[in-house]
Design a protein around this motif. Structure first.
Motif, PDB file in Angstrom:
ATOM      1  N   ILE A 132     -13.136 -17.474 -37.996  1.00 23.32           N
ATOM      2  CA  ILE A 132     -12.151 -19.029 -38.642  1.00 23.32           C
ATOM      3  C   ILE A 132     -13.235 -19.204 -39.853  1.00 23.32           C
ATOM      4  CG2 ILE A 132     -13.652 -20.271 -37.090  1.00 23.32           C
ATOM      5  CD1 ILE A 132     -10.859 -21.794 -36.890  1.00 23.32           C
ATOM      6  N   ASN A 133     -12.514 -19.721 -40.773  1.00 23.84           N
ATOM      7  CA  ASN A 133     -13.168 -20.389 -42.230  1.00 23.84           C
ATOM      8  C   ASN A 133     -12.839 -21.776 -42.119  1.00 23.84           C
ATOM      9  OD1 ASN A 133     -13.954 -21.061 -44.401  1.00 23.84           O
ATOM     10  ND2 ASN A 133     -13.313 -19.480 -45.416  1.00 23.84           N
ATOM     11  N   GLN A 147     -21.993 -18.781 -39.573  1.00 24.81           N
ATOM     12  CA  GLN A 147     -22.835 -19.063 -40.802  1.00 24.81           C
ATOM     13  C   GLN A 147     -22.420 -20.702 -41.149  1.00 24.81           C
ATOM     14  OE1 GLN A 147     -22.089 -16.681 -44.358  1.00 24.81           O
ATOM     15  NE2 GLN A 147     -21.583 -15.024 -42.818  1.00 24.81           N
ATOM     16  N   PHE A 148     -23.535 -21.438 -41.206  1.00 29.86           N
ATOM     17  CA  PHE A 148     -23.516 -22.816 -41.585  1.00 29.86           C
ATOM     18  C   PHE A 148     -24.289 -23.159 -42.764  1.00 29.86           C
ATOM     19  CE2 PHE A 148     -22.746 -22.717 -37.216  1.00 29.86           C
ATOM     20  CZ  PHE A 148     -22.190 -23.498 -36.756  1.00 29.86           C
ATOM     21  N   SER A 149     -23.378 -23.341 -43.863  1.00 35.63           N
ATOM     22  CA  SER A 149     -23.971 -23.778 -45.255  1.00 35.63           C
ATOM     23  C   SER A 149     -23.722 -25.167 -45.488  1.00 35.63           C
ATOM     24  CB  SER A 149     -23.476 -22.770 -46.152  1.00 35.63           C
ATOM     25  OG  SER A 149     -23.825 -23.009 -47.480  1.00 35.63           O
ATOM     26  N   LYS A 150     -24.995 -25.885 -45.855  1.00 35.94           N
ATOM     27  CA  LYS A 150     -24.558 -27.298 -46.350  1.00 35.94           C
ATOM     28  C   LYS A 150     -23.964 -28.157 -45.085  1.00 35.94           C
ATOM     29  CE  LYS A 150     -25.000 -26.270 -51.140  1.00 35.94           C
ATOM     30  NZ  LYS A 150     -24.428 -26.171 -52.376  1.00 35.94           N
ATOM     31  N   ARG A 194     -17.418 -16.141 -33.380  1.00 41.16           N
ATOM     32  CA  ARG A 194     -18.257 -14.965 -34.071  1.00 41.16           C
ATOM     33  C   ARG A 194     -17.997 -15.036 -35.448  1.00 41.16           C
ATOM     34  NH1 ARG A 194     -19.338 -10.074 -29.911  1.00 41.16           N
ATOM     35  NH2 ARG A 194     -20.204 -11.321 -28.156  1.00 41.16           N
ATOM     36  N   ASN A 195     -18.858 -14.962 -36.195  1.00 41.91           N
ATOM     37  CA  ASN A 195     -18.707 -14.606 -37.749  1.00 41.91           C
ATOM     38  C   ASN A 195     -17.862 -15.844 -38.159  1.00 41.91           C
ATOM     39  OD1 ASN A 195     -20.175 -12.096 -38.286  1.00 41.91           O
ATOM     40  ND2 ASN A 195     -18.768 -11.491 -36.611  1.00 41.91           N
ATOM     41  N   SER A 196     -17.751 -17.020 -37.610  1.00 40.47           N
ATOM     42  CA  SER A 196     -17.220 -18.094 -38.295  1.00 40.47           C
ATOM     43  C   SER A 196     -18.129 -18.775 -39.346  1.00 40.47           C
ATOM     44  CB  SER A 196     -17.017 -19.210 -37.181  1.00 40.47           C
ATOM     45  OG  SER A 196     -18.255 -19.360 -36.626  1.00 40.47           O
TER      46      SER A 196
END
Length: 110
Positions: free
Chosen positions: A18-19, A59-62, A36-38
């Motif tokens: 999921i994005n 992935q957690f960015s900013k 997974r791989n969200s």
């Protein structure tokens, strides 16, 4: 365009890949959900809850997880910066999954 999620419970769902980039999220529960791989990027969070969620290689960015309780969830391979994980709630075993952020390598001598 920004997505806004408000008062949402996602329970027992496969939401792999999921994005949720640029989403504003308030009062959100991910319970027994596979993430997974969200991808979480530049999120505004208020009252975000993970209960027994699988965040493997998420992935957690900013996106700050300050005060977010991850202790009942799987965080193996999570991609996050020290700044964004600072203040999150984890259990003792999860700490080993985050040591890479400090450049520490664990050697098993057994």
């Amino acid at each position: 365009m920004e997505t806004r999620l408000y008062n949402v419970s996602i329970i027992n769902t496969n939401a792999s890949y999921i994005n949720l980039a640029l989403a504003s999220m308030e009062n959100i529960l991910f319970k027994e959900t596979i993430l997974r791989n969200s991808y979480f990027q530049e999120n505004k969070l208020k009252n975000l809850y993970f209960e027994k969620a699988d965040l493997t290689q998420a992935q957690f960015s900013k996106t700050s997880l300050k005060d977010v309780d991850l202790s009942s969830s799987i965080i193996a391979g999570i991609a996050i910066s020290i700044e964004n994980i600072r203040g999150a709630i984890i259990d003792t075993y999860q700490a080993a999954d985050l040591l890479y952020l400090l450049g520490i390598k664990i050697k098993d001598n057994y």
